[in-house]
Design a protein around this motif. Structure first.
Motif, PDB file in Angstrom:
ATOM      1  N   MET A 365       0.828  -1.202   0.000  1.00  0.00           N
ATOM      2  CA  MET A 365       0.000   0.000   0.000  1.00  0.00           C
ATOM      3  C   MET A 365       0.866   1.257   0.000  1.00  0.00           C
ATOM      4  O   MET A 365       0.536   2.264  -0.638  1.00  0.00           O
ATOM      5  N   ARG A 366       2.002   1.192   0.675  1.00  0.00           N
ATOM      6  CA  ARG A 366       2.900   2.346   0.688  1.00  0.00           C
ATOM      7  C   ARG A 366       3.396   2.641  -0.724  1.00  0.00           C
ATOM      8  O   ARG A 366       3.518   3.802  -1.122  1.00  0.00           O
ATOM      9  N   ASP A 367       3.709   1.581  -1.495  1.00  0.00           N
ATOM     10  CA  ASP A 367       4.150   1.772  -2.868  1.00  0.00           C
ATOM     11  C   ASP A 367       3.079   2.493  -3.682  1.00  0.00           C
ATOM     12  O   ASP A 367       3.376   3.379  -4.494  1.00  0.00           O
ATOM     13  N   VAL A 368       1.824   2.080  -3.472  1.00  0.00           N
ATOM     14  CA  VAL A 368       0.718   2.690  -4.211  1.00  0.00           C
ATOM     15  C   VAL A 368       0.587   4.166  -3.853  1.00  0.00           C
ATOM     16  O   VAL A 368       0.463   5.034  -4.715  1.00  0.00           O
ATOM     17  N   LEU A 369       0.621   4.465  -2.540  1.00  0.00           N
ATOM     18  CA  LEU A 369       0.431   5.836  -2.084  1.00  0.00           C
ATOM     19  C   LEU A 369       1.577   6.746  -2.506  1.00  0.00           C
ATOM     20  O   LEU A 369       1.385   7.951  -2.751  1.00  0.00           O
ATOM     21  N   THR A 370       2.807   6.204  -2.556  1.00  0.00           N
ATOM     22  CA  THR A 370       3.958   7.027  -2.926  1.00  0.00           C
ATOM     23  C   THR A 370       4.298   6.912  -4.399  1.00  0.00           C
ATOM     24  O   THR A 370       5.311   7.438  -4.855  1.00  0.00           O
ATOM     25  N   ARG A 371       3.434   6.185  -5.138  1.00  0.00           N
ATOM     26  CA  ARG A 371       3.594   6.034  -6.583  1.00  0.00           C
ATOM     27  C   ARG A 371       4.937   5.403  -6.952  1.00  0.00           C
ATOM     28  O   ARG A 371       5.600   5.791  -7.910  1.00  0.00           O
ATOM     29  N   ARG A 372       5.354   4.414  -6.127  1.00  0.00           N
ATOM     30  CA  ARG A 372       6.598   3.709  -6.429  1.00  0.00           C
ATOM     31  C   ARG A 372       6.281   2.328  -6.988  1.00  0.00           C
ATOM     32  O   ARG A 372       6.900   1.343  -6.634  1.00  0.00           O
ATOM     33  N   GLY A 373       5.317   2.272  -7.850  1.00  0.00           N
ATOM     34  CA  GLY A 373       4.870   0.983  -8.363  1.00  0.00           C
ATOM     35  C   GLY A 373       5.887   0.266  -9.214  1.00  0.00           C
ATOM     36  O   GLY A 373       5.754  -0.921  -9.479  1.00  0.00           O
ATOM     37  N   ASP A 374       6.932   0.991  -9.656  1.00  0.00           N
ATOM     38  CA  ASP A 374       7.918   0.354 -10.518  1.00  0.00           C
ATOM     39  C   ASP A 374       9.071  -0.264  -9.733  1.00  0.00           C
ATOM     40  O   ASP A 374       9.940  -0.891 -10.297  1.00  0.00           O
ATOM     41  N   SER A 375       9.079  -0.090  -8.418  1.00  0.00           N
ATOM     42  CA  SER A 375      10.138  -0.686  -7.602  1.00  0.00           C
ATOM     43  C   SER A 375       9.577  -1.871  -6.813  1.00  0.00           C
ATOM     44  O   SER A 375       8.390  -1.916  -6.495  1.00  0.00           O
ATOM     45  N   PHE A 376      10.459  -2.820  -6.524  1.00  0.00           N
ATOM     46  CA  PHE A 376      10.039  -4.037  -5.821  1.00  0.00           C
ATOM     47  C   PHE A 376      11.151  -4.475  -4.890  1.00  0.00           C
ATOM     48  O   PHE A 376      12.281  -4.706  -5.315  1.00  0.00           O
ATOM     49  N   ASP A 377      10.838  -4.585  -3.601  1.00  0.00           N
ATOM     50  CA  ASP A 377      11.801  -5.048  -2.604  1.00  0.00           C
ATOM     51  C   ASP A 377      11.767  -6.572  -2.598  1.00  0.00           C
ATOM     52  O   ASP A 377      10.904  -7.191  -1.972  1.00  0.00           O
ATOM     53  N   ILE A 378      12.717  -7.185  -3.286  1.00  0.00           N
ATOM     54  CA  ILE A 378      12.701  -8.630  -3.473  1.00  0.00           C
ATOM     55  C   ILE A 378      12.943  -9.388  -2.162  1.00  0.00           C
ATOM     56  O   ILE A 378      12.467 -10.515  -1.994  1.00  0.00           O
ATOM     57  N   LYS A 379      13.637  -8.757  -1.241  1.00  0.00           N
ATOM     58  CA  LYS A 379      13.875  -9.406   0.057  1.00  0.00           C
ATOM     59  C   LYS A 379      12.626  -9.351   0.926  1.00  0.00           C
ATOM     60  O   LYS A 379      12.140 -10.376   1.401  1.00  0.00           O
ATOM     61  N   THR A 380      12.086  -8.148   1.120  1.00  0.00           N
ATOM     62  CA  THR A 380      10.947  -7.973   2.033  1.00  0.00           C
ATOM     63  C   THR A 380       9.691  -8.649   1.527  1.00  0.00           C
ATOM     64  O   THR A 380       8.983  -9.317   2.294  1.00  0.00           O
ATOM     65  N   HIS A 381       9.398  -8.514   0.234  1.00  0.00           N
ATOM     66  CA  HIS A 381       8.104  -8.959  -0.277  1.00  0.00           C
ATOM     67  C   HIS A 381       8.125 -10.330  -0.952  1.00  0.00           C
ATOM     68  O   HIS A 381       7.083 -10.801  -1.405  1.00  0.00           O
ATOM     69  N   ALA A 382       9.272 -10.980  -1.001  1.00  0.00           N
ATOM     70  CA  ALA A 382       9.317 -12.314  -1.617  1.00  0.00           C
ATOM     71  C   ALA A 382      10.189 -13.284  -0.830  1.00  0.00           C
ATOM     72  O   ALA A 382       9.724 -14.323  -0.369  1.00  0.00           O
ATOM     73  N   LEU A 383      11.461 -12.943  -0.645  1.00  0.00           N
ATOM     74  CA  LEU A 383      12.376 -13.894  -0.016  1.00  0.00           C
ATOM     75  C   LEU A 383      12.118 -14.071   1.472  1.00  0.00           C
ATOM     76  O   LEU A 383      12.154 -15.203   1.980  1.00  0.00           O
TER      77      LEU A 383
END
Length: 490
Positions: A365-383
């Protein structure tokens, strides 16, 4: 071929495909094994070793399995001890010998050789017959063995500056293995062996030679990704220490000051020391054995208080690297914790809920609100969600494995982790680590600081697709585990 100007790519070496990733330790064997007899003397064994121009002899024993007599063993147990060379070999054997299966991956055999400080390891076929012996020199022709010269230079460093100079070559070593297109788990395992060597030599140079420090009075634990043998260029060095109960409170401060000096050495070596305080120079991560036991009981009894969940997760990943408890094979705090946790269903359920609380997802949700939809934290959100699943699954079957792939393997087929899910998560983990390594090596090549936050536009279309599919697979396993937990965890 290079991608678009803003796309991160890694140039592969021309010889990248010459060494298949499916190689086994059997492929490295060069000579037939030297086999002796249980009734021979040390003199006869030494003569056989000389005849075959080898520094070992394997002794099969019906009662004790395989024994191993090495040249170093003769010097230590016969010559230095003043024994006769006509002593029966059974009295001076290194045994029962540690052996590996012929199907073992070279990097796994190399890890055991280094971890156990062995000269050689017998290799057996599926029937248990010795088909050869593997030593350090046998890895020269294998990509995993390319780390051995650097590790040797690190281990022989006489000054802090020399050690730091060698350690700063770790990124180049990792980059070279990635360019060779080696499997991700091989790259990270090799990296962990080198980081271990830096820490060990750092302990010798700046800690153990201090007059107020007794090297036999503490055990050093590696924590986090390096403990799991999964470090990448962006990884921190996490640590903890178990002091002997004989040490007094005032003594511990002197040790912690020495450990803080080691922290500075590691930073100067180009390694990132954990910024969240999970390091042995801090009191929370350097305690006596009794204090660790008391703290563990408190975390298990009240896991929601005083960051109990976080501490348990960190310590469950602990791997003894140096010290009295490692030498005596005494259990580390995490190993001691496993039985107590398994006997407490309430805490096990809370740990499972905590393991599943970090959701695998492409956008927060933070990505959506800050319009950082093109970045992805591979450690936090996947690994991290995947590592959490593997840790809990291994704990549920009372396994002491620390490595994520090994945890998934040992827990496959258990109540909450069917074989199919374990296989899927292993494949997903390999894919994510491969994308992560290639992205960070490409950043390194461009002079950028390696990071876990990927700019999706800098990935190839194939890698973007793989990451998206990996996240969906992890999220699917999380949902199935959450649903099944209501019926399986009591």
């Amino acid at each position: 071929m290079n991608g678009p100007p803003d796309q991160l790519t890694v140039a592969h070496r021309r010889d990248a495909q010459r060494t298949p990733g499916s190689r086994t330790v059997a492929d490295l064997l060069r000579t037939a094994p030297v086999i002796g007899r249980a009734d021979m003397t040390v003199r006869q064994a030494a003569a056989l070793m000389t005849e075959r121009d080898q520094d070992y002899v394997v002794i099969p024993s019906p009662e004790h399995g395989l024994g191993l007599l090495t040249d170093a063993g003769i010097r230590a147990r016969v010559v230095a001890a003043g024994r006769s060379i006509d002593t029966p070999v059974g009295e001076v054997l290194d045994g029962p010998a540690f052996v590996v299966d012929s199907r073992t991956a070279p990097v796994d055999a190399l890890t055991e050789l280094v971890d156990r400080d062995l000269t050689v390891i017998p290799v057996c076929d599926t029937a248990g017959t010795v088909i050869g012996v593997i030593g350090a020199s046998d890895f020269v022709a294998d990509p995993a063995g390319s780390s051995m010269p650097l590790r040797e230079q690190i281990s022989r460093s006489q000054t802090v500056a020399e050690l730091q100079g060698h350690a700063r070559r770790i990124p180049q070593l990792v980059a070279d293995l990635v360019r060779r297109d080696r499997p991700a788990h091989e790259v990270t395992r090799v990296a962990s062996l080198i980081v271990d060597a830096v820490v060990l030599q750092g302990l010798r140079l700046v800690v153990d030679n201090r007059p107020d420090v007794d090297p036999a009075a503490y055990t050093w634990l590696s924590l986090g990704s390096n403990a799991r043998r999964e470090p990448v260029p962006s990884s921190d060095v996490d640590s903890a220490v178990v002091f002997d109960d004989s040490l007094e409170g005032t003594d511990l401060d002197g040790y912690r000051e020495a450990f803080a000096e080691l922290d500075e050495l590691l930073r100067g070596a180009g390694l990132t020391v954990d910024t969240n305080g999970a390091i042995a120079s801090k009191p929370l991560f350097s305690r006596t054995h009794g204090q660790w036991q008391t703290a563990s009981r408190g975390w298990i009894d009240a896991p929601l208080e005083n960051k109990g969940m976080i501490f348990m997760s960190l310590i469950l990943d602990g791997r003894p690297l140096f010290g009295s408890r490692r030498e005596s094979r005494s259990p580390a705090p995490g190993v001691e914790m496993i039985g107590a946790l398994r006997a407490d269903p309430r805490t096990m359920r809370l740990l499972l809920e905590e393991s599943l609380s970090t959701k695998a997802r492409l956008r927060s949700m933070r990505d959506v609100l800050t319009r950082r939809g093109d970045s992805f934290d591979i450690k936090t959100h996947a690994l991290t969600p995947l590592v959490n699943i593997a840790r809990w699954a291994a704990l549920s079957v009372e396994s002491t494995e620390v490595n994520t792939r090994a945890r998934l393997q040992v827990a496959a087929g258990s109540a909450l982790l069917p074989d199919e899910d374990a296989t899927t998560l292993t494949e997903v983990f390999d894919v994510l680590q491969r994308v992560r390594l290639r992205y960070q090596v490409a950043q390194f090549d461009r002079g950028e600081t390696p990071t876990d936050v990927l700019e999706m536009k800098r990935l190839s279309p194939l890698d973007r697709s793989l990451v998206a599919q990996a996240v969906r697979e992890i999220a699917g396993v999380q949902r199935r585990m959450a649903g099944m937990s209501h019926y399986q965890v009591n």
